[in-house]
Structure formats: structure tokens, C-alpha cells
Write a protein that holds these residues in place. Structure first.
Motif, short mmCIF file in Angstrom:
data_model
loop_
_atom_site.label_atom_id
_atom_site.label_comp_id
_atom_site.label_asym_id
_atom_site.label_seq_id
_atom_site.Cartn_x
_atom_site.Cartn_y
_atom_site.Cartn_z
N VAL A 189 0.84 -1.19 0.00
CA VAL A 189 0.00 0.00 0.00
C VAL A 189 0.88 1.25 0.00
CG1 VAL A 189 -1.70 1.34 1.31
CG2 VAL A 189 -1.96 -1.14 1.09
N LEU A 190 1.89 1.27 0.85
CA LEU A 190 2.81 2.41 0.89
C LEU A 190 3.42 2.64 -0.49
CD1 LEU A 190 4.33 4.67 2.29
CD2 LEU A 190 6.02 2.95 3.02
N TYR A 191 3.86 1.58 -1.13
CA TYR A 191 4.44 1.70 -2.48
C TYR A 191 3.43 2.36 -3.43
CZ TYR A 191 6.24 0.43 -7.05
OH TYR A 191 6.69 0.48 -8.34
N ARG A 192 2.18 1.94 -3.37
CA ARG A 192 1.16 2.48 -4.27
C ARG A 192 0.85 3.94 -3.96
NH1 ARG A 192 -0.85 -3.06 -3.43
NH2 ARG A 192 -0.51 -4.17 -5.38
N VAL A 193 0.85 4.30 -2.68
CA VAL A 193 0.64 5.71 -2.30
C VAL A 193 1.77 6.56 -2.86
CG1 VAL A 193 0.69 7.32 -0.33
CG2 VAL A 193 -0.76 5.28 -0.24
N LEU A 194 3.00 6.13 -2.62
CA LEU A 194 4.16 6.90 -3.09
C LEU A 194 4.23 6.94 -4.61
CD1 LEU A 194 6.78 5.76 -0.44
CD2 LEU A 194 5.44 7.89 -0.48
N ARG A 195 3.87 5.83 -5.25
CA ARG A 195 3.87 5.81 -6.72
C ARG A 195 2.86 6.81 -7.27
NH1 ARG A 195 2.15 0.44 -9.62
NH2 ARG A 195 0.16 1.23 -8.90
N LEU A 196 1.69 6.90 -6.67
CA LEU A 196 0.69 7.87 -7.12
C LEU A 196 1.21 9.30 -6.94
CD1 LEU A 196 -2.11 8.66 -8.17
CD2 LEU A 196 -2.94 8.49 -5.80
#
Length: 154
Positions: A17-24
Motif C-alpha cells: 500500500v505504501l508503495y502504491r501511495v508513493l507511486r501515485l
């Protein structure tokens, strides 16, 4: 799209989830807005910092963060994927961020630095311009504040 809404401090986030937040955040601020800046500014790690996000399945489609400052709470890093824009997802997430700030400290003002073209959007949540315009990464911004206390509908 039927998003789900979530909130957690950084330490409690699943790494995916953290990866997806930062990617966005990178996709919106660095790639789409063509701003070469350091998104990982250390503020996500501060005591009391929380990330809020909307997900469509496993994909993070909108995110904000709430930070504690000496005289206010700060909402920042508001980012929404192009496919989720104009669908009410960011507005719902912003309402939740404002509500969270009010839960944390009902008397505290909430501040943010709005991209100037979004000032009217933030005004919908009770924010008013509170200072001189400035540029950040070549984008005009306005400091905005939502005074603490009751009587501010969102």
C-alpha cells in the motif's frame, strides 16, 4: 468505481500500500506536473503523521497526508489519479482529512498550500486564502487556512 477509504500512520501501512501511495504521488507531482522535487521529504515519518487514501481494489487512486505543526494541522500531498478525477473521490478524501484534523484537535486551524488553480475547490471545505501567492516548482500556490473551532461545514 466504488472506492474504499483508509487511514494509517506510516509504520502501520502494508509495504504494498505504501508503495502504491508513493507511486501515485510521483505519478501526479513529478511526472504529470513535471516537477523534479524530493517527495520523500521525511515528513511522513514525523510523530502523528497519517496517510489517508482511497483505493479501487488494490490500486490507490487518491491520497492525502495529515501533519502536525506547531500552531496548526497541515493537509498536504493531495493527489488523485487521472481516472478517479471528477468522480468525487478526492472530495470525499478531503472531507475525511478535515474530519480527522477536527478529531485530533477541534480548536486547531488546518493549513495547506494549494495550487492556485485549485483554490476554489479547497474553499468548498472551508479554506480561505491566508497569505501571499508563491511559486513552488514553477507552479503558483496560495497558502490557505481553515480556522479551528465549530461552525465550518464541509
Amino acid at each position: 468505481m466504488t472506492p474504499t477509504y483508509h487511514r494509517a500512520p506510516l509504520a502501520d501501512l502494508d509495504p504494498h500500500v505504501l508503495y502504491r501511495v508513493l507511486r501515485l504521488r510521483v505519478q501526479v507531482f513529478v511526472v504529470e506536473q513535471d516537477c523534479a522535487y524530493e517527495d520523500l521529504d521525511g515528513r511522513d515519518l514525523e510523530p502523528g503523521a497519517e496517510l489517508l487514501w482511497a483505493a479501487d481494489g488494490d490500486e490507490v487512486v487518491s491520497t492525502v497526508r495529515v501533519l502536525h505543526e506547531p500552531a496548526a494541522l497541515r493537509i498536504g500531498r493531495v493527489a488523485t489519479a487521472p481516472a478517479a478525477r471528477s468522480r468525487g473521490v478526492a472530495a470525499e478524501l478531503m472531507r475525511r482529512a478535515v474530519d480527522r484534523c477536527t478529531q485530533l484537535d477541534p480548536a486547531a486551524s488546518i493549513v495547506l498550500d494549494a495550487q492556485a488553480h485549485l483554490a476554489a475547490w479547497y474553499a468548498r471545505f472551508g479554506f480561505v486564502v491566508d497569505g501571499e501567492p508563491f511559486e513552488e516548482d514553477g507552479i503558483p500556490h496560495l497558502p490557505m487556512r481553515r480556522p479551528g473551532g465549530s461552525g465550518h461545514g464541509a
